[in-house]
Design an enzyme around this catalytic site. Structure first.
Site, PDB file in Angstrom:
ATOM      1  N   GLU A  68      41.323  27.354  46.272  1.00  0.00           N
ATOM      2  CA  GLU A  68      41.434  28.779  45.925  1.00  0.00           C
ATOM      3  C   GLU A  68      40.582  29.130  44.716  1.00  0.00           C
ATOM      4  O   GLU A  68      39.995  30.202  44.651  1.00  0.00           O
ATOM      5  CB  GLU A  68      42.905  29.156  45.676  1.00  0.00           C
ATOM      6  CG  GLU A  68      43.779  29.085  46.918  1.00  0.00           C
ATOM      7  CD  GLU A  68      43.317  30.032  48.033  1.00  0.00           C
ATOM      8  OE1 GLU A  68      42.557  30.971  47.758  1.00  0.00           O
ATOM      9  OE2 GLU A  68      43.715  29.804  49.192  1.00  0.00           O
TER      10      GLU A  68
ATOM     11  N   TYR B   9      46.770  35.857  42.000  1.00  0.00           N
ATOM     12  CA  TYR B   9      46.341  35.540  43.367  1.00  0.00           C
ATOM     13  C   TYR B   9      46.519  34.043  43.672  1.00  0.00           C
ATOM     14  O   TYR B   9      47.122  33.660  44.688  1.00  0.00           O
ATOM     15  CB  TYR B   9      44.863  35.946  43.565  1.00  0.00           C
ATOM     16  CG  TYR B   9      44.298  35.292  44.779  1.00  0.00           C
ATOM     17  CD1 TYR B   9      44.639  35.751  46.046  1.00  0.00           C
ATOM     18  CD2 TYR B   9      43.489  34.156  44.676  1.00  0.00           C
ATOM     19  CE1 TYR B   9      44.181  35.121  47.176  1.00  0.00           C
ATOM     20  CE2 TYR B   9      43.028  33.518  45.803  1.00  0.00           C
ATOM     21  CZ  TYR B   9      43.376  34.005  47.043  1.00  0.00           C
ATOM     22  OH  TYR B   9      42.934  33.358  48.164  1.00  0.00           O
TER      23      TYR B   9
ATOM     24  N   ASP C 193      43.680  39.163  47.397  1.00  0.00           N
ATOM     25  CA  ASP C 193      42.308  38.884  46.962  1.00  0.00           C
ATOM     26  C   ASP C 193      41.440  40.036  47.490  1.00  0.00           C
ATOM     27  O   ASP C 193      41.959  41.023  48.012  1.00  0.00           O
ATOM     28  CB  ASP C 193      41.836  37.509  47.446  1.00  0.00           C
ATOM     29  CG  ASP C 193      41.637  37.475  48.962  1.00  0.00           C
ATOM     30  OD1 ASP C 193      42.064  38.438  49.653  1.00  0.00           O
ATOM     31  OD2 ASP C 193      41.055  36.498  49.453  1.00  0.00           O
TER      32      ASP C 193
END
Ligand code: SF4
Length: 350
Positions: free
Chosen positions: A34, A117, A135
């Site tokens: 991520e 996020y 996102d």
């Protein structure tokens, strides 16, 4: 709502791309993926992700690595602050929790380098916590599905976060969040979304109201500002002078030929024979358009060693280390893409 969830999940399970981080529930691996995926394309990330996990397979391995090792593994991926912050976060977890990754979004938010996020992604995908995430892809999908007519960099982001939390599928939050991300990445794209292939087209307000191209609303970003710089590529037969940028600066932790910002007099050592203005290198970042004038010097190893000492003093605010690195060992230090361009530009044509 249940039908929207069901359809998105079914679509995701049938159409999702097979990506390496989707084959694991390891929270650390999901964390790495991520962070790397922020501002970076999937194709670019895949090889970096695999190399990074081979080099640092656990939180502890990352925490125990030196900053140079981490930056070397990140070199070329850009946005180097991400790597520094993740390294700090791994050290925090090693020192406070024996390397264990927290299991809830709230706890994850307390880890350095983990924003809302990433916390949502790790909590929902690795631990099945029913929390949403937003996102860029999810923001676009939600802004169109629910016709959020607000700036998505301001109040629209808060509204999208609330919708994402309310919408998430309680029994499969990880898959649901990834379904929204995947829809945004492959179908509900910024320009020319493939609405005919969208599993929720019939409930999309932007589509019914014919406002797909008008959403999301995002205030225009200021054009990157120009910044003039000057770099010195000082070489001997076997080495080149490089400095490691201080952690708090742009490109912090990365190595580069010594560089100054602005048009002022460059503090290059007077005993070096310097060819001025041998190249001009342009490099565009999100907020900056860099124009680096390159000076070059080639001389004896002893002059280079003295130059390192002098530059470490005169440019001490920028570099926490300056040394002559063997040219056959450049792969062993973390060089930014800009540094590689500057080195290549100073090299005389073969
Ligand atoms: S219908 Fe079109 S605009 Fe609406 S969510 Fe689907 S792809 Fe996006």
């Amino acid at each position: 709502m249940p039908s929207l969830r069901r359809r998105l999940l079914a679509w995701y399970r049938a159409h999702r791309r097979d990506l390496p981080w989707r084959r694991t529930r390891d929270p650390y691996a999901i964390w790495v993926s991520e962070i790397m995926l922020q501002q970076t394309r999937v194709d670019t990330v895949v090889p970096y992700y695999e190399r990074f996990l081979t080099a640092f397979p656990t939180v502890r391995a990352l925490a125990d690595a030196s900053s140079d090792e981490v930056m070397r593994a990140w070199a070329g991926l850009g946005y180097y602050r991400r790597a520094r912050m993740m390294h700090e976060g791994a050290r925090q977890l090693r020192d406070q929790a024996g390397g264990a990754v927290p299991t809830t979004r709230d706890e994850l938010r307390a880890v350095r380098g983990i924003g809302p996020y990433t916390a949502g992604a790790i909590a929902s995908i690795a631990f099945g916590e029913a929390v949403g995430l937003v996102d860029g892809n999810v923001a676009r999908v939600l802004s169109r599905l629910f016709a959020i007519d607000l700036d998505m960099k301001a109040s629209g982001a808060r509204v999208a976060a609330e919708i994402a939390d309310a919408l998430v599928a309680p029994r499969a939050p990880g898959d649901f969040n990834q379904a929204l991300m995947e829809l945004g990445a492959t179908v509900c794209t910024p320009r020319g979304p493939a609405c005919h292939a969208c599993p929720v087209a019939d409930v999309c307000r932007a589509r019914t109201e014919r406002r797909v191209d008008a959403l999301p609303r995002v205030a225009p970003r200021a054009a990157p500002r120009g910044l003039a710089m000057r770099a010195l590529v000082a070489t001997s037969a076997e080495a080149v002078v490089l400095g490691r940028r201080r952690a708090t600066l742009r490109f912090g932790g990365m190595w580069e030929p010594p560089c100054i910002e602005g048009e002022g007099e460059a503090p290059w050592p007077t005993w070096l024979t310097i060819a001025r203005d041998v190249a001009l290198v342009r490099h565009v970042l999100t907020h900056r358009r860099l124009e680096v004038t390159v000076d070059a010097s080639h001389g004896r190893a002893s002059a280079l060693e003295r130059a390192c000492v002098a530059l470490a003093t005169s440019l001490g605010d920028t570099y926490d280390a300056v040394c002559a690195v063997r040219t056959d060992a450049l792969d062993s230090v973390g060089l930014s893409t800009l540094a590689k361009k500057v080195l290549a530009a100073a090299r005389p044509p073969a």
